[in-house]
Design a protein around this motif. Structure first.
Motif, mmCIF file in Angstrom:
data_model
loop_
_atom_site.group_PDB
_atom_site.id
_atom_site.type_symbol
_atom_site.label_atom_id
_atom_site.label_comp_id
_atom_site.label_asym_id
_atom_site.label_seq_id
_atom_site.Cartn_x
_atom_site.Cartn_y
_atom_site.Cartn_z
ATOM 1 N N LYS A 399 0.830 -1.210 0.000
ATOM 2 C CA LYS A 399 0.000 0.000 0.000
ATOM 3 C C LYS A 399 0.868 1.266 0.000
ATOM 4 C CE LYS A 399 -3.855 2.423 0.621
ATOM 5 N NZ LYS A 399 -3.352 3.750 0.953
ATOM 6 N N LEU A 400 1.950 1.269 0.765
ATOM 7 C CA LEU A 400 2.859 2.416 0.799
ATOM 8 C C LEU A 400 3.470 2.679 -0.577
ATOM 9 C CD1 LEU A 400 4.797 1.791 4.150
ATOM 10 C CD2 LEU A 400 3.198 3.643 3.687
ATOM 11 N N LEU A 401 3.886 1.612 -1.256
ATOM 12 C CA LEU A 401 4.521 1.783 -2.561
ATOM 13 C C LEU A 401 3.496 2.179 -3.634
ATOM 14 C CD1 LEU A 401 7.093 -1.154 -2.539
ATOM 15 C CD2 LEU A 401 7.452 1.253 -1.999
ATOM 16 N N ILE A 402 2.302 1.663 -3.533
ATOM 17 C CA ILE A 402 1.254 2.086 -4.476
ATOM 18 C C ILE A 402 1.015 3.585 -4.357
ATOM 19 C CG2 ILE A 402 -1.222 1.939 -4.979
ATOM 20 C CD1 ILE A 402 -1.042 -1.047 -4.213
ATOM 21 N N ASP A 403 0.887 4.072 -3.125
ATOM 22 C CA ASP A 403 0.650 5.501 -2.908
ATOM 23 C C ASP A 403 1.812 6.358 -3.404
ATOM 24 O OD1 ASP A 403 -1.739 4.825 -1.751
ATOM 25 O OD2 ASP A 403 -1.038 5.041 0.326
ATOM 26 N N ALA A 404 3.040 5.854 -3.277
ATOM 27 C CA ALA A 404 4.227 6.615 -3.683
ATOM 28 C C ALA A 404 4.430 6.605 -5.192
ATOM 29 C CB ALA A 404 5.462 6.059 -2.980
ATOM 30 N N TRP A 405 4.077 5.491 -5.842
ATOM 31 C CA TRP A 405 4.408 5.332 -7.257
ATOM 32 C C TRP A 405 3.271 5.677 -8.212
ATOM 33 C CZ3 TRP A 405 7.233 -0.035 -6.549
ATOM 34 C CH2 TRP A 405 8.485 0.215 -5.921
ATOM 35 N N THR A 406 2.054 5.720 -7.725
ATOM 36 C CA THR A 406 0.928 6.086 -8.595
ATOM 37 C C THR A 406 1.108 7.464 -9.222
ATOM 38 O OG1 THR A 406 -0.621 4.649 -7.400
ATOM 39 C CG2 THR A 406 -1.568 6.454 -8.689
ATOM 40 N N PRO A 407 1.578 8.497 -8.472
ATOM 41 C CA PRO A 407 1.790 9.819 -9.094
ATOM 42 C C PRO A 407 2.837 9.822 -10.207
ATOM 43 C CG PRO A 407 1.716 10.017 -6.701
ATOM 44 C CD PRO A 407 1.784 8.555 -7.015
ATOM 45 N N LEU A 408 3.662 8.753 -10.280
ATOM 46 C CA LEU A 408 4.658 8.657 -11.347
ATOM 47 C C LEU A 408 4.086 8.005 -12.602
ATOM 48 C CD1 LEU A 408 7.771 7.408 -9.302
ATOM 49 C CD2 LEU A 408 7.082 9.756 -9.788
ATOM 50 N N GLY A 409 2.794 7.721 -12.576
ATOM 51 C CA GLY A 409 2.169 7.059 -13.719
ATOM 52 C C GLY A 409 2.355 5.563 -13.707
ATOM 53 N N ILE A 410 2.512 4.979 -12.495
ATOM 54 C CA ILE A 410 2.742 3.551 -12.349
ATOM 55 C C ILE A 410 1.482 2.868 -11.847
ATOM 56 C CG2 ILE A 410 4.248 1.785 -11.370
ATOM 57 C CD1 ILE A 410 5.641 3.950 -13.108
ATOM 58 N N ASP A 411 1.073 1.824 -12.527
ATOM 59 C CA ASP A 411 -0.044 0.996 -12.098
ATOM 60 C C ASP A 411 0.531 -0.221 -11.378
ATOM 61 O OD1 ASP A 411 -2.407 -0.377 -11.735
ATOM 62 O OD2 ASP A 411 -2.527 -1.089 -13.814
ATOM 63 N N VAL A 412 0.579 -0.169 -10.044
ATOM 64 C CA VAL A 412 1.134 -1.266 -9.247
ATOM 65 C C VAL A 412 0.054 -2.321 -9.047
ATOM 66 C CG1 VAL A 412 2.233 -1.942 -7.093
ATOM 67 C CG2 VAL A 412 2.716 0.306 -8.080
ATOM 68 N N GLN A 413 0.296 -3.501 -9.578
ATOM 69 C CA GLN A 413 -0.645 -4.612 -9.442
ATOM 70 C C GLN A 413 -0.062 -5.617 -8.452
ATOM 71 O OE1 GLN A 413 -1.478 -6.182 -13.352
ATOM 72 N NE2 GLN A 413 -2.251 -4.225 -14.120
ATOM 73 N N VAL A 414 -0.760 -5.815 -7.352
ATOM 74 C CA VAL A 414 -0.282 -6.709 -6.293
ATOM 75 C C VAL A 414 -0.833 -8.106 -6.512
ATOM 76 C CG1 VAL A 414 -0.236 -7.152 -3.814
ATOM 77 C CG2 VAL A 414 -0.104 -4.799 -4.671
ATOM 78 N N GLN A 415 0.055 -9.071 -6.536
ATOM 79 C CA GLN A 415 -0.329 -10.474 -6.615
ATOM 80 C C GLN A 415 0.145 -11.175 -5.353
ATOM 81 O OE1 GLN A 415 1.233 -12.103 -10.279
ATOM 82 N NE2 GLN A 415 -0.003 -10.757 -11.588
ATOM 83 N N LYS A 416 -0.703 -12.076 -4.823
ATOM 84 C CA LYS A 416 -0.412 -12.719 -3.541
ATOM 85 C C LYS A 416 -0.427 -14.236 -3.685
ATOM 86 C CE LYS A 416 -3.988 -10.798 -1.534
ATOM 87 N NZ LYS A 416 -4.537 -9.857 -2.509
ATOM 88 N N THR A 417 0.315 -14.872 -2.798
ATOM 89 C CA THR A 417 0.269 -16.330 -2.671
ATOM 90 C C THR A 417 0.529 -16.676 -1.204
ATOM 91 O OG1 THR A 417 1.003 -18.389 -3.741
ATOM 92 C CG2 THR A 417 2.721 -16.877 -3.016
ATOM 93 N N PRO A 418 0.040 -17.814 -0.716
ATOM 94 C CA PRO A 418 0.293 -18.194 0.679
ATOM 95 C C PRO A 418 1.790 -18.225 0.986
ATOM 96 C CG PRO A 418 -1.395 -19.603 -0.265
ATOM 97 C CD PRO A 418 -0.847 -18.779 -1.392
ATOM 98 N N VAL A 419 2.126 -17.895 2.210
ATOM 99 C CA VAL A 419 3.537 -17.775 2.577
ATOM 100 C C VAL A 419 4.319 -19.060 2.379
ATOM 101 C CG1 VAL A 419 3.251 -15.854 4.174
ATOM 102 C CG2 VAL A 419 2.937 -18.180 5.003
ATOM 103 N N ASP A 420 3.680 -20.210 2.559
ATOM 104 C CA ASP A 420 4.420 -21.459 2.434
ATOM 105 C C ASP A 420 4.737 -21.813 0.979
ATOM 106 O OD1 ASP A 420 1.781 -21.952 1.797
ATOM 107 O OD2 ASP A 420 1.664 -23.865 2.856
#
Length: 548
Positions: A399-420
């Protein structure tokens, strides 16, 4: 080695009250004995006798450890978690082993070594009478075969650390023959290797479980314990009576239970049903706070970019713009020890210019310049895929990086997987940015820098830089301050290329009572060789205990 991605649970209030022990008690880098002298002159007194420790044999029937829940590999050639490395110290042993306190190399299956005048020929003498758990002798030929099998294993993360041996890299990469690797059994008790460049750090590397002596049949062990049973969530080790130092291996059995139930884990420790928690526990429910061992680790938590074919983020100009906008203070807000650089600082290592300053305007300017050079319109959205383990901690970071990089014209897409499944998914995951936490396996900057060396089996980023690799290869030619200077230049190049986003130097949390358990010492790798453990006194259940 990788830290298990299941984070140990410790409340901020409890942590604030604890003293974090530094990574190395003595900040100066330990020196090995003179290169032409056998190491045993300095280390011969490492194994104390039972009577000197006042070990009561009647108390050593079983020692219970609670670990976090994750799959155990337990193949010394392919295992990579630090918790597995700990177990492997009990199952397999190589030429050297870790001193449980200082982490300096101790003789194990070897009893001495010699280095030639040109520092390229190393000759090791093995311990006479050393045996595998099935009673067969451990010979120099077994050492050779173990190392050659490691080089032949495609999934062996640490294999490239043997590239310093003549012919090893060629064989490992399929460009050379097994018989051309300069690892030779001169006789049953003598092994010699020829290096391509000096490597004074070699005994430190050879302490690692990846270089232990093992047969293809992994049910035959060279260490102080054998696997008695292995079921889901429970591993039972029994003493190996054929081990060369069985007389000074105290415990008859070690039971390792896997549990992430923090309340239950604390309860079981309070009642004496667990002797050591190396996983998670609710420290607020521990009756004795003196059992909490919180220690700094020779480790770094960081994010890294992964190279993908024809990917915009392969361009360091775009990565540099992103890092200029990173909110460093917020990103490291929950860190006990904040990391501005990649390598954990060591005595004698040069000061590196890291990352601790955020300038959004400069980031916008750098991004504009990068777009112009690449012919990309200012209004075009650039997609960046951030792959994370599915934890609240990493979601906050994203969330911190999305907020920082969106003004640079970056579409941050987060993908998740279980920790194991996270770490095993990285090689095939089609993403740009990943999370990693790495513990150095020996007290040297190379323990970190090897992760980005172009041909290293530890390099999961895919980044290759000829200048970086040359700094590392040139550094191998020196044993004085020049070596550290060159390694520092390699790290500075890595950071200037904006390949890593350093976050913290983690701390380890263990729950163990030093008044009840002996042979356990806090150290920078959070590795505690199992052969030294013993019970000092009987545990007593506490009546009417209701805390859960």
């Amino acid at each position: 080695m990788l830290i298990n991605t299941r984070r140990r649970i410790i409340t901020a209030a409890a942590a604030a009250a604890l003293c974090i022990i530094p990574v190395f008690a003595d900040p100066s880098e330990p020196e090995l004995p003179d290169e032409e002298q056998p190491l045993e002159q300095a280390q011969d007194n490492s194994n104390q006798k039972n009577e000197e420790l006042n070990v009561n044999p009647d108390l050593q029937q079983n020692f219970t450890i609670i670990d976090s829940v994750h799959a155990y590999d337990l193949d010394p050639h392919t295992a990579s978690y630090n918790s597995e490395a700990e177990i492997l110290t009990g199952l397999y042993e190589g030429l050297f082993s870790y001193d449980p306190s200082s982490l300096e190399p101790l003789y194990a299956i070897a009893t001495s070594y010699r280095i030639s005048r040109d520092k390229l020929r190393w000759t090791f003498t093995l311990r006479s009478g050393a045996e595998f758990s099935d009673g067969t002798p451990i010979t120099a030929g077994d050492v050779c075969e173990s190392w050659l099998d490691l080089l032949a294993e495609p999934e062996a993360s640490y294999a490239s650390l043997l590239d310093v041996i003549k012919g090893a890299r060629e064989y490992r990469t399929g460009q050379g023959k097994r018989e051309d690797v300069d690892i030779r059994a001169e006789n049953d008790t003598t092994i010699s290797i020829r290096l391509v460049s000096p490597a004074s750090y070699l005994p430190r590397i050879l302490c690692h479980s990846a270089f232990a002596v093992c047969k293809k049949d992994l049910s035959i062990f060279s260490g102080p314990f054998c696997i008695a049973s292995r079921t889901d969530g429970k591993l039972v080790l029994q003493k190996n009576d054929n081990y060369w130092d069985a007389a000074n291996t105290h415990l008859k059995q070690i039971t390792i239970l896997q549990s992430d139930q923090t309340d239950d884990n604390a309860f079981n420790f309070n009642t004496g049903d667990a002797d050591w928690i190396s996983g998670s526990a609710d420290v607020q429910k521990l009756l004795n706070r003196n059992v909490i061992q919180l220690n700094a680790e020779f480790a770094t938590e960081y994010l890294f970019f992964k190279y993908r074919k024809d990917n915009i983020w392969n361009n360091p100009d775009f990565r540099t713009a992103l890092l200029e906008a990173v909110p460093w203070d917020k990103l490291r807000e929950k860190a006990f020890v904040k990391a501005t650089t990649f390598v954990y600082p060591l005595s004698g290592y040069p000061q590196i210019e890291g990352y601790n300053y955020t300038d959004q305007n400069e980031a916008l300017s750098l991004m504009k310049e990068a777009r112009e050079k690449a012919g990309i319109p200012e209004d075009k959205k650039l997609t960046l895929v951030f792959a994370i383990p599915d934890t609240d901690y990493m979601k906050e970071k994203a969330k911190l990086l999305i907020d920082a990089w969106t003004p640079l014209g970056i579409d941050v897409q987060v993908q998740k997987t279980p920790v194991d499944r996270y770490l095993s998914s990285i090689p095939s995951w089609d993403a740009d940015l990943f999370s990693y936490t790495w513990i150095g396996d020996f007290a040297d900057p190379l323990a970190f820098l090897e992760l980005f060396q172009g041909s290293s089996t530890l390099n999961v980023s895919g980044w290759k830089n000829d200048d970086y690799d040359k700094f590392l290869s040139d550094a191998a030619l020196y044993t004085d301050d020049t070596r550290m200077k060159l390694l520092g230049q390699a790290e500075q190049l890595l950071l200037d290329n904006a390949m890593v986003i350093p976050i913290s130097h983690p701390v380890s949390l263990n729950i163990i009572n030093p008044d009840a358990a002996g042979g356990w010492t806090a150290n920078a790798f959070d590795i505690h060789p199992l052969k030294y453990l013993y019970k000092k006194q009987e545990k007593h259940n506490i009546p009417n205990l209701v805390m859960r």
